[in-house]
Structure formats: structure tokens, C-alpha cells
Design an enzyme around this catalytic site. Structure first.
Site, PDB file in Angstrom:
ATOM      1  N   CYS A 163      12.838  16.134  14.451  1.00 13.82           N
ATOM      2  CA  CYS A 163      12.210  17.421  14.164  1.00 13.82           C
ATOM      3  C   CYS A 163      13.162  18.469  13.612  1.00 13.82           C
ATOM      4  CB  CYS A 163      11.501  17.957  15.405  1.00 13.82           C
ATOM      5  SG  CYS A 163      12.602  18.417  16.773  1.00 13.82           S
TER       6      CYS A 163
ATOM      7  N   HIS B 279      12.149  21.073  20.574  1.00 10.89           N
ATOM      8  CA  HIS B 279      11.389  20.898  19.331  1.00 10.89           C
ATOM      9  C   HIS B 279      11.599  22.120  18.452  1.00 10.89           C
ATOM     10  CE1 HIS B 279       8.505  19.260  16.624  1.00 10.89           C
ATOM     11  NE2 HIS B 279       7.587  20.182  16.833  1.00 10.89           N
TER      12      HIS B 279
ATOM     13  N   ASP C  39       4.723  22.256  10.616  1.00  4.30           N
ATOM     14  CA  ASP C  39       5.544  21.311  11.387  1.00  4.30           C
ATOM     15  C   ASP C  39       5.471  19.944  10.718  1.00  4.30           C
ATOM     16  OD1 ASP C  39       6.865  19.788  13.235  1.00  4.30           O
ATOM     17  OD2 ASP C  39       5.530  20.247  14.923  1.00  4.30           O
TER      18      ASP C  39
END
Length: 303
Positions: free
Chosen positions: A80, A116, A131
Site C-alpha cells: 500500500c 495502511h 486507494d
């Protein structure tokens, strides 16, 4: 903040298969441009943990130039913080207003600490969650920050954003954005992660990255994984996910999950990365996993 050169942006757009006039598209329909490049990005740039297994150093750099080399030059992806940091730099270069912030993923035992990263993009005074690095249940399009907003990720899976408290809060007045998904219309909502609207700076992500890339209990340290979104034949809409996780390849197509291949050895897994994700690991990279718990022991003789 870091940006890329015009030549780098041209190389990236070619890499993901975007062929329109990007400046004109931005001027006429910035949300449409953001949506299009997010979809194309997720179909080309994998969400993967390979650098933590197939390398000598087993470290992850968040430097924008290192990320460009990894993603565009080498055709790889990352987890991520890598792919969202890279995508943020691309968006900033294209002229989007955005900031990055931290998220907390919900595990079996509840919410974990900051592990994250997401981007918040503002278009016409509306903020959007963007995202490209959450994996199977992640959003595939920009999501407006609107309480109880529902949307399709990959049909029939739905996502929802809520602005509310979480069970880990001790102060009942605390609120955060909670991202949940459900696989079917009659399924319960499952919380995936939460995030706020406080801008994180690079030093924050350096701390997060260190733990995520090195802690023994980190999912990414434990698991060899690689995932991409699959688009329809016109390369317009997400229709599934292609996943390599530990010792299998599987396809998620709507309601159906199909394990297409079991991986019986490291040679099997290296070949699968090349076949399904167009990722070629060098001999040095392949040697990097030897002796790790994530190494796939050869079971081909017993299959």
C-alpha cells in the site's frame, strides 16, 4: 512535494495503457480522468509483497524516484505505501490537489495500528478516497467522502463509507471514516479499515513502512502475494481479481472464486509470476527467498 517529469508521466501513461490527451481530459473532466487512470493503474500495477521475499536486502523504499523505477521501468508494483505513494506523485504531477493519510486495517482481533496508506483527492470542493493498494476488497474508483455512501467495487461486491466511531475508541465523541464491504446484497457489512483527514508527512510513513516491512507478524513479511484487477474485454470496467497467494493462483469473478493452479515449488511460483503478472525475477532475486519461512518447498515429486 515531489513530482515527475513530463517524460516520466508519458512513460507511466503508456505503461498503464492510457492513450488520451491527458491535459485536455484533466481540463474537461478531472474526476473522469482520475477514475480512468485508477482503473487502468490497478489492472497494470500489481499489489504485491515480492521485495520482502525475493531480494537480498528485503527492504522497501518510498522514495518517488525509486518507486518510478520499480513500477514503470521494472514493471513491478508494491504494497500500500509504495503504490499509493507512487500514485500520489503521479496525481500531483498531473495537477490534482491531494494529501496522503494513514489508515488502520481491521484484523480478526480488531483494529491494528497505523499500517495502511490512502490518498484524499479534492475535486470541486469534494474530497475523494483514492486507494490503489488494499488488495482484494479495495475500492476500484474514487469514493466521495459522504456518510453512508455505497458503491460497487467489483460486481457484486459493494463498498460503503461511514463517518462514525469504532469499537476501539474510548471517547464516544471520536469519529473516523470507516470503509466496509459486503459480498452479497444480503451479506453483513464487514469493516476493512478506517482513516481520518489528518495529512501525514513522509516521516510518518517512514515509521509505518519500517514496521510493516520488518515485523515478523506483518502479513506482508509472512506472505508472498501478488494481485491485479481484471478488466472487461474493452478495458473499461473491473470484472474480477487475479491473485497469487503463497502456493496458489486464483481468480475472483463476481460470486465465483476459482483456484486455477496450485504451486508446487519455487520454480512453479516464479513461472506463475511471469505468466500471470508479467513479472520476471532475476536469479539474484530468486535466491533471496532461500531459507525464509515463505520459501515454497518443492512438493512436485509428491504431487
Amino acid at each position: 512535494m515531489a513530482t515527475y517529469t513530463a517524460e516520466q508521466i508519458s512513460g507511466y501513461l503508456q505503461h498503464i495503457g492510457y492513450s488520451q490527451d491527458v491535459k485536455q481530459h484533466f481540463a474537461e473532466d478531472p474526476l473522469g480522468l482520475l477514475t480512468r487512470i485508477q482503473i487502468l493503474h490497478m489492472a497494470r500495477v500489481p499489489f504485491e509483497s515480492l521485495s520482502l521475499h525475493y531480494s537480498k536486502h528485503r527492504t522497501v523504499s518510498l522514495d518517488p524516484q525509486d518507486l518510478f523505477t520499480k513500477v514503470v521501468v521494472r514493471g513491478r508494483g508494491g504494497y500500500c505505501m509504495e503504490v499509493n505513494a507512487f500514485f500520489a506523485t503521479v496525481l500531483r504531477t498531473l495537477g490534482f490537489a491531494l494529501f496522503s493519510t494513514g489508515g488502520r486495517v481491521r484484523g480478526d482481533a480488531g483494529y491494528k495500528g497505523w499500517d495502511h496508506m490512502v490518498n484524499i483527492v479534492t475535486i470541486d470542493n469534494q474530497r475523494y478516497l483514492v486507494d490503489v493498494g488494499f488488495g482484494t476488497n479495495g475500492p476500484t474508483r474514487p469514493v466521495p467522502l459522504q456518510h453512508e455512501h455505497q458503491f460497487i467495487t467489483v460486481f457484486p461486491t459493494k463498498g460503503m463509507l461511514e463517518y462514525r466511531g469504532i469499537d476501539a475508541h474510548t471517547d464516544p465523541s471520536q469519529k473516523t471514516w470507516v470503509y466496509s464491504v459486503r459480498q452479497q446484497e444480503d451479506s453483513p457489512w464487514a469493516e476493512m479499515y478506517c482513516f481520518g483527514e489528518l495529512e501525514f508527512i513522509p516521516g510518518d510513513f517512514d515509521v509505518m513502512n519500517m514496521r510493516t516491512s520488518s515485523a515478523p507478524q506483518s502479513f506482508f513479511v509472512q506472505s508472498v502475494m501478488c494481485m491485479q484487477t481484471v478488466l472487461d474485454e474493452n478495458q473499461r470496467e473491473p470484472v474480477g481479481k487475479r491473485i497469487l497467494h503463497r502456493d496458489y493462483i486464483k481468480m475472483l469473478n463476481g460470486n465465483e472464486t476459482v483456484v486455477t493452479r496450485r504451486l508446487l515449488s519455487e520454480a512453479d511460483r516464479v513461472e506463475a509470476l511471469k505468466k500471470y503478472f508479467n513479472i520476471v525475477l532475476s536469479a539474484e532475486e530468486q535466491n533471496g527467498i532461500k531459507g525464509l519461512a515463505s520459501e515454497l518447498k518443492d512438493r512436485s515429486k509428491h504431487a
